[in-house]
Design an enzyme around this catalytic site. Sequence first.
Site, PDB file in Angstrom:
ATOM      1  N   TYR A 236      -3.665  -0.176  -0.976  1.00 32.20           N
ATOM      2  CA  TYR A 236      -4.153  -1.059  -2.043  1.00 32.20           C
ATOM      3  C   TYR A 236      -3.684  -0.516  -3.374  1.00 32.20           C
ATOM      4  O   TYR A 236      -3.301   0.656  -3.473  1.00 32.20           O
ATOM      5  CB  TYR A 236      -5.685  -1.177  -2.009  1.00 32.20           C
ATOM      6  CG  TYR A 236      -6.424   0.021  -2.575  1.00 32.20           C
ATOM      7  CD1 TYR A 236      -6.760   1.109  -1.774  1.00 32.20           C
ATOM      8  CD2 TYR A 236      -6.790   0.064  -3.929  1.00 32.20           C
ATOM      9  CE1 TYR A 236      -7.435   2.204  -2.272  1.00 32.20           C
ATOM     10  CE2 TYR A 236      -7.467   1.164  -4.445  1.00 32.20           C
ATOM     11  CZ  TYR A 236      -7.786   2.230  -3.613  1.00 32.20           C
ATOM     12  OH  TYR A 236      -8.451   3.314  -4.123  1.00 32.20           O
ATOM     13  N   CYS A 237      -3.735  -1.370  -4.403  1.00 37.22           N
ATOM     14  CA  CYS A 237      -3.353  -0.907  -5.737  1.00 37.22           C
ATOM     15  C   CYS A 237      -4.346  -1.464  -6.754  1.00 37.22           C
ATOM     16  O   CYS A 237      -5.531  -1.227  -6.630  1.00 37.22           O
ATOM     17  CB  CYS A 237      -1.911  -1.278  -6.055  1.00 37.22           C
ATOM     18  SG  CYS A 237      -1.498  -3.010  -5.727  1.00 37.22           S
ATOM     19  N   ARG A 238      -3.846  -2.213  -7.750  1.00 41.86           N
ATOM     20  CA  ARG A 238      -4.776  -2.615  -8.812  1.00 41.86           C
ATOM     21  C   ARG A 238      -5.513  -3.906  -8.514  1.00 41.86           C
ATOM     22  O   ARG A 238      -6.496  -4.230  -9.158  1.00 41.86           O
ATOM     23  CB  ARG A 238      -4.031  -2.757 -10.130  1.00 41.86           C
ATOM     24  CG  ARG A 238      -3.612  -1.405 -10.669  1.00 41.86           C
ATOM     25  CD  ARG A 238      -2.646  -1.551 -11.817  1.00 41.86           C
ATOM     26  NE  ARG A 238      -2.204  -0.241 -12.287  1.00 41.86           N
ATOM     27  CZ  ARG A 238      -1.026  -0.008 -12.871  1.00 41.86           C
ATOM     28  NH1 ARG A 238      -0.176  -1.003 -13.046  1.00 41.86           N
ATOM     29  NH2 ARG A 238      -0.714   1.201 -13.275  1.00 41.86           N
ATOM     30  N   GLY A 239      -5.012  -4.646  -7.586  1.00 44.89           N
ATOM     31  CA  GLY A 239      -5.676  -5.892  -7.257  1.00 44.89           C
ATOM     32  C   GLY A 239      -4.687  -6.956  -6.842  1.00 44.89           C
ATOM     33  O   GLY A 239      -3.528  -6.661  -6.544  1.00 44.89           O
TER      34      GLY A 239
ATOM     35  N   CYS B  16      -1.187  -7.295  -8.490  1.00 48.75           N
ATOM     36  CA  CYS B  16      -0.383  -6.083  -8.603  1.00 48.75           C
ATOM     37  C   CYS B  16       0.391  -5.939  -7.305  1.00 48.75           C
ATOM     38  O   CYS B  16      -0.149  -6.122  -6.218  1.00 48.75           O
ATOM     39  CB  CYS B  16      -1.319  -4.896  -8.824  1.00 48.75           C
ATOM     40  SG  CYS B  16      -0.527  -3.304  -8.598  1.00 48.75           S
TER      41      CYS B  16
END
Lengths: 225, 225
Positions: free
Chosen positions: A178-181, A184
Site C-alpha cells: 500500500y502507499c498513500r491511497g 497514489c
Amino acid sequence: MNDERLFKDTIYEQLARIGKAVSSPKRLELIDILSQSSRPVETLASLADLSVANVSQHLKALKSARLVESEKVGVQVFYRLASPSVAAFIRELRLLGEERLAEIDQLVREYRTDTTRFDPVDRDELLRRVRRGEAVVLDVRPEEEYRHAHVAGALSVPLRELEARIKDLPADREIVAYCRGAYCLMAVDAVEKLRARNFRAFRLDLGVTDWQALGFALESGSATP
Amino acid sequence: MNDERLFKDTIYEQLARIGKAVSSPKRLELIDILSQSSRPVETLASLADLSVANVSQHLKALKSARLVESEKVGVQVFYRLASPSVAAFIRELRLLGEERLAEIDQLVREYRTDTTRFDPVDRDELLRRVRRGEAVVLDVRPEEEYRHAHVAGALSVPLRELEARIKDLPADREIVAYCRGAYCLMAVDAVEKLRARNFRAFRLDLGVTDWQALGFALESGSATP
DNA sequence: GCGATTTTCAAGTATTCTATTAATTGCTTA
DNA sequence: TAAGCAATTAATAGAATACTTGAAAATCGC
C-alpha cells in the site's frame, strides 16, 4: 431577528469556516500531504507545486479554521494536522466525492493504466488474509511517512529501495503493498516489480487513514531492523 | 505540467466542488433542514429565512455538487438529500467543528439555558437504557419529519401536541426525548413539560443521523396508532 | 550578527458571492 | 385551453473575497 435565528446564523457561519477551508483544491492537497506526515513549509511548497509564499497563505487559512497546527523545529516550521479527525473528515469528503461525482470515477479510470485493477483477488479477500496474518503488508512510501504512521506490523520498503531490498522479502508469502491511497500509484509500481520477480504480490489502494477506518491499528516510529 | 500533476489538480478540483458547496452558512442550514425531511422550495425559504429566489440559487449550487436532488410533486418541487452519505458527511463536519472550533462550544453554552444539561444521568447511561428497552423513546419533531425517518420504535409526539397527548404516555417508564439534534431545543421543552407532570424524562441531544451513527436503526412511515 | 526559513505586506487582477427584483418557464388543474 | 401557482432564470449591483506574486521584514537557531 430573534434569538434562535441569530444562534443558527452564528453556528452555521462557524461551521462554514471549515467548508471554506476545504473549498480550495490546493488546500485539500495540502491536507492530504499532511495526513501522510508533518512537513516544513518549503517541502509542502514543492510537493504541491506552489510558491512558498503562496503555501504560507494557504496554511494560514487552514490554521485559522483550526485544521492544522505548526511547530518550529530548528530553523523550519513544521505543519501537521490539528487532529486525526481532520484526516478522517477529509476521507469522508473524498468518499462522498467518489460516491456522488461521476467525474472523479471517470478521471481515476482514465488515469489508472496499471494492471492490478484486473486482479482476480478482491479487496475484501485481501483484507481477510491480512487480518489472518497470512499476508505480509508492505508500506512503500518514503520512510519519513512510514515513521509518522503506518499499519501496525507493516514492513517499510520505500519504492526507491525496493530493487535493492527485494531479496530480503519472503518469497513464500503473499505480499500486500500500500502507499498513500487510491490516487497514489507507488504501490502499483511496487507490485509490478515484485511480480516480475515472481512474488505473489497485490495492491490495496488504501492510505493509512483508510486502514484505520477499517479497524486496523496504526503505529508510528522507525522500523525494527 | 506532467500527467500526475494534472491528475491531482483535477481530482482536487472536483473534491473542492463539495467544499465550495458547504462553504456557505445558508447552504449548510439547508442541508440540515433536508436531513430531517424533504421539502418544497417555499418551505425551505421560510425555514431558512431566505427569499424563494435565493433558496433556489443555493439549491442549484447544492445540486451542481450532487448533494441534493429534486422531484416535482404536484405543483411543487421537493428537494431531498442525494444520499444518506450527505447527512453523514455534514455530521462529520459538525463534529469536527465542535471539536476544533471553540467558538461553537462557547455559543452553545451561552444559548442553552435549559436545565437538562444538569442532568445527573449522562448520555451513555441513557443510551444503555434505550438499548435495553428500559426507556421509551419520544420523537418530538413535527410529524412530517418523523414520517421521513425516525429512530426505530420511537413514539411520535410532536411538541405542539404534547400537552394534549401527555395523558397517553406511560407514567411508570423512563422517557427519552429527542428532536433535530444538538442545536434544536424542542426536546428540552418537552422534557420540561414532562417533568412538570412528574414524568421521569430526559433529553438526548441527538438527531436521527446521530442515532444512526451510534448503531440505532431508523424507520420511516407513520406511527402505528 | 549571520543565514536560512517563513511570514507578512502590498498590489493587482480576477473572480466570486449573495441577495433582490422582475420576468419567464413549466406544470397542474379547473 | 386558459388560469394560476411554484420555481427558475436573468439581470444587476455591490461587496467581498480570493489567488498569486515579488519584495521586504521578522524570527530564531547558531
